[in-house]
Scaffold this motif. Structure first.
Motif, PDB file in Angstrom:
ATOM      1  N   SER A 146      35.919  93.464  41.746  1.00 43.30           N
ATOM      2  CA  SER A 146      35.167  92.512  40.951  1.00 43.30           C
ATOM      3  C   SER A 146      35.087  91.159  41.671  1.00 43.30           C
ATOM      4  O   SER A 146      36.092  90.676  42.190  1.00 43.30           O
ATOM      5  CB  SER A 146      35.887  92.365  39.607  1.00 43.30           C
ATOM      6  OG  SER A 146      35.157  91.507  38.803  1.00 43.30           O
ATOM      7  N   GLY A 147      33.895  90.596  41.723  1.00 49.24           N
ATOM      8  CA  GLY A 147      33.727  89.290  42.348  1.00 49.24           C
ATOM      9  C   GLY A 147      33.470  89.347  43.846  1.00 49.24           C
ATOM     10  O   GLY A 147      33.373  88.311  44.505  1.00 49.24           O
ATOM     11  N   SER A 148      33.308  90.569  44.403  1.00 47.27           N
ATOM     12  CA  SER A 148      33.125  90.669  45.856  1.00 47.27           C
ATOM     13  C   SER A 148      31.689  90.367  46.286  1.00 47.27           C
ATOM     14  O   SER A 148      31.419  90.264  47.483  1.00 47.27           O
ATOM     15  CB  SER A 148      33.554  92.054  46.346  1.00 47.27           C
ATOM     16  OG  SER A 148      32.857  93.055  45.642  1.00 47.27           O
ATOM     17  N   GLY A 149      30.782  90.261  45.332  1.00 49.10           N
ATOM     18  CA  GLY A 149      29.408  89.885  45.674  1.00 49.10           C
ATOM     19  C   GLY A 149      28.412  91.030  45.561  1.00 49.10           C
ATOM     20  O   GLY A 149      27.244  90.882  45.946  1.00 49.10           O
ATOM     21  N   LYS A 150      28.833  92.155  44.978  1.00 52.06           N
ATOM     22  CA  LYS A 150      27.960  93.339  44.899  1.00 52.06           C
ATOM     23  C   LYS A 150      26.696  93.045  44.084  1.00 52.06           C
ATOM     24  O   LYS A 150      25.589  93.323  44.525  1.00 52.06           O
ATOM     25  CB  LYS A 150      28.710  94.516  44.235  1.00 52.06           C
ATOM     26  CG  LYS A 150      30.023  94.874  44.892  1.00 52.06           C
ATOM     27  CD  LYS A 150      30.677  96.080  44.234  1.00 52.06           C
ATOM     28  CE  LYS A 150      31.092  95.903  42.789  1.00 52.06           C
ATOM     29  NZ  LYS A 150      32.204  94.954  42.578  1.00 52.06           N
ATOM     30  N   THR A 151      26.901  92.497  42.889  1.00 52.55           N
ATOM     31  CA  THR A 151      25.748  92.241  42.020  1.00 52.55           C
ATOM     32  C   THR A 151      24.853  91.162  42.614  1.00 52.55           C
ATOM     33  O   THR A 151      23.621  91.232  42.522  1.00 52.55           O
ATOM     34  CB  THR A 151      26.243  91.835  40.605  1.00 52.55           C
ATOM     35  OG1 THR A 151      26.961  92.945  40.081  1.00 52.55           O
ATOM     36  CG2 THR A 151      25.109  91.485  39.676  1.00 52.55           C
ATOM     37  N   THR A 152      25.470  90.173  43.251  1.00 45.96           N
ATOM     38  CA  THR A 152      24.682  89.112  43.897  1.00 45.96           C
ATOM     39  C   THR A 152      23.767  89.728  44.958  1.00 45.96           C
ATOM     40  O   THR A 152      22.574  89.401  45.031  1.00 45.96           O
ATOM     41  CB  THR A 152      25.646  88.081  44.529  1.00 45.96           C
ATOM     42  OG1 THR A 152      26.498  87.579  43.499  1.00 45.96           O
ATOM     43  CG2 THR A 152      24.892  86.946  45.178  1.00 45.96           C
TER      44      THR A 152
HETATM   45  N1  LIG Z   1      25.136  82.426  38.491  1.00 49.39           N
HETATM   46  C1  LIG Z   1      26.346  82.216  39.045  1.00 49.39           C
HETATM   47  N2  LIG Z   1      26.892  80.982  39.094  1.00 49.39           N
HETATM   48  C2  LIG Z   1      28.104  80.763  39.667  1.00 49.39           C
HETATM   49  N3  LIG Z   1      28.864  81.731  40.238  1.00 49.39           N
HETATM   50  C3  LIG Z   1      28.375  82.976  40.215  1.00 49.39           C
HETATM   51  C4  LIG Z   1      27.102  83.293  39.623  1.00 49.39           C
HETATM   52  N4  LIG Z   1      26.891  84.630  39.766  1.00 49.39           N
HETATM   53  C5  LIG Z   1      27.981  85.129  40.405  1.00 49.39           C
HETATM   54  N5  LIG Z   1      28.867  84.141  40.681  1.00 49.39           N
HETATM   55  C6  LIG Z   1      30.165  84.295  41.368  1.00 49.39           C
HETATM   56  O1  LIG Z   1      29.923  84.941  42.600  1.00 49.39           O
HETATM   57  C7  LIG Z   1      30.964  85.887  42.865  1.00 49.39           C
HETATM   58  C8  LIG Z   1      30.364  87.249  43.088  1.00 49.39           C
HETATM   59  O2  LIG Z   1      29.843  87.712  41.872  1.00 49.39           O
HETATM   60  P1  LIG Z   1      29.174  89.151  41.715  1.00 49.39           P
HETATM   61  O3  LIG Z   1      28.717  89.302  40.298  1.00 49.39           O
HETATM   62  O4  LIG Z   1      28.157  89.339  42.771  1.00 49.39           O
HETATM   63  O5  LIG Z   1      30.426  90.107  42.004  1.00 49.39           O
HETATM   64  P2  LIG Z   1      30.570  91.664  41.767  1.00 49.39           P
HETATM   65  O6  LIG Z   1      31.176  92.211  43.003  1.00 49.39           O
HETATM   66  O7  LIG Z   1      29.274  92.255  41.346  1.00 49.39           O
HETATM   67  O8  LIG Z   1      31.615  91.715  40.594  1.00 49.39           O
HETATM   68  P3  LIG Z   1      31.667  92.700  39.309  1.00 49.39           P
HETATM   69  O9  LIG Z   1      32.085  94.030  39.839  1.00 49.39           O
HETATM   70  O10 LIG Z   1      32.707  92.047  38.451  1.00 49.39           O
HETATM   71  O11 LIG Z   1      30.303  92.694  38.694  1.00 49.39           O
HETATM   72  C9  LIG Z   1      31.912  85.842  41.684  1.00 49.39           C
HETATM   73  O12 LIG Z   1      33.019  85.043  42.016  1.00 49.39           O
HETATM   74  C10 LIG Z   1      31.096  85.205  40.591  1.00 49.39           C
HETATM   75  O13 LIG Z   1      31.919  84.467  39.708  1.00 49.39           O
END
Ligand SMILES: Nc1ncnc2c1ncn2[C@@H]1O[C@H](COP(=O)(O)OP(=O)(O)OP(=O)(O)O)[C@@H](O)[C@H]1O
Length: 337
Positions: free
Chosen positions: A41-47
């Motif tokens: 979680s938080g590794s940037g996948k969704t971004t």
């Molecule tokens: N709109 C935003 N504003 C500020 N920080 C953000 C925003 N979107 C994501 N982040 C931060 O960027 C980092 C990556 O988020 P992301 O959602 O890409 O992770 P993830 O790997 O998809 O996690 P998960 O498995 O929990 O969905 C996280 O630390 C998150 O808090």
């Protein structure tokens, strides 16, 4: 290789926080692929997924689709992009309007993209898409979202994507809210769409077991940077980066001697901040060395069909290209032993 989509040096910052840092990945246009993007979680996948879908713009770098920068597309190019690159989200319930019958999410794209010129053709397209994802049209159409199970709702969303005959589906944790018994079936269906309809799939997940089952290649992200990438049997079967090793060691196996959680390396406040220099994993790494604090490691290629950004492999060749797909196993070739 002709690329369907090229993610070039993609970086996303939110204020001073870097969510994704200089990721380069291309998806082949020659052979439809299944690529996993994994990490905690938080590794940037969704971004990364949201930038591939054109939902958010990069701070640096670009996403090219068919050679065109998605952020600079004209309205008509964007419309075609929106049709050809389809999202499937984690929680389909959020996408459904509870006041409309299920039919609404399927008839809307048919109308918007003028997929059929008669009602009968529209109905047959919708029924075909539902059958492709294992749903019986007569049991699905006419119902309200709350009358379907989570797994059925998710399949309707996949059917909606299929209806548009996309070139690429970006599925962000598509089965994490679905019962375990249905997960494998839905993932198999994605694999079938890849094989039978030639749709490339990017599968975003924190679940390495399912990534191994359905994908050809995988990119493991740690704090927005690529830790390891390559053929799934390399990266998951025999991980080289200490972070991938940690992820793989946390996969539950039916091993009675194994104590769960024993391998966990806790994140403390001291090591939670992003480093300005060095390897992002250094504060948690059991193999950390002096040089890991000084500069980020290059993408080493310790063996075939994988790269690991880790100084443990200093001395191995460095990847020829920033593009992590340069070490990928081409889809349709046999898995390594
Ligand atoms: N709109 C935003 N504003 C500020 N920080 C953000 C925003 N979107 C994501 N982040 C931060 O960027 C980092 C990556 O988020 P992301 O959602 O890409 O992770 P993830 O790997 O998809 O996690 P998960 O498995 O929990 O969905 C996280 O630390 C998150 O808090």
């Amino acid at each position: 290789m002709k690329a369907l989509m090229e993610v070039q040096g993609l970086t996303k910052r939110y204020g001073g926080f870097t969510a994704l840092d200089n990721v380069t990945l291309s998806l082949s246009d020659d052979a439809p692929s299944m690529t996993a993007v994994a990490g905690e979680s938080g590794s940037g996948k969704t971004t990364l997924a949201r930038m591939m879908l054109g939902f958010i713009e990069p701070t640096q770098g670009a996403v090219l689709y068919g050679g065109k920068d998605v952020a600079k597309m004209s309205a008509s190019e964007k419309r075609q992009f929106r049709r050809e690159v389809q999202p499937v989200f984690q929680d389909p319930f959020e996408v459904f309007n509870p006041f409309y019958r299920i039919d609404h999410v399927l008839t809307t794209p048919v109308k918007r993209y003028r997929l059929a010129d008669t009602d009968a053709k529209a109905q047959s397209l919708i029924e075909d898409a539902l059958k492709r994802v294992g749903l019986r049209p007569q049991d699905t159409l006419g119902r309200f979202p709350h009358e379907l199970s989570g797994g059925q709702r998710q399949r309707v969303m996949v059917a909606r994507a299929v209806l548009l005959r996309p070139r690429l589906i970006v599925a962000d944790e598509p089965v994490s809210m679905v019962d375990a018994s249905l997960r494998a079936t839905i993932l198999d269906e994605l694999r079938t769409l890849n094989r039978d309809l030639g749709i490339s799939i990017v599968y975003i997940t924190h679940d390495l077991t399912t990534a191994f089952q359905i994908c050809d290649n995988i990119v493991v992200l740690y704090r927005g940077t690529v830790a390891e990438a390559g053929a799934v049997e390399r990266v998951i079967g025999d991980p080289k980066h200490p972070y991938s090793q940690l992820l793989v060691s946390s996969i539950p196996l039916p091993d009675l001697d194994k104590v769960w959680g024993a391998d966990e390396i806790p994140v403390t406040e001291a090591n939670a901040a992003r480093l300005n220099n060095g390897c992002q994993f250094a504060p948690r790494c059991p193999s950390v060395m002096e040089q890991c604090w000084r500069a980020p490691p290059p993408k080493f290629v310790p063996d075939t069909q994988r790269l690991a950004t880790c100084f443990l492999y200093d001395g191995s060749a460095v990847a020829p290209d920033d593009d992590v797909a340069s070490v990928f196993r081409p889809p349709e070739t046999a898995r390594l032993g």
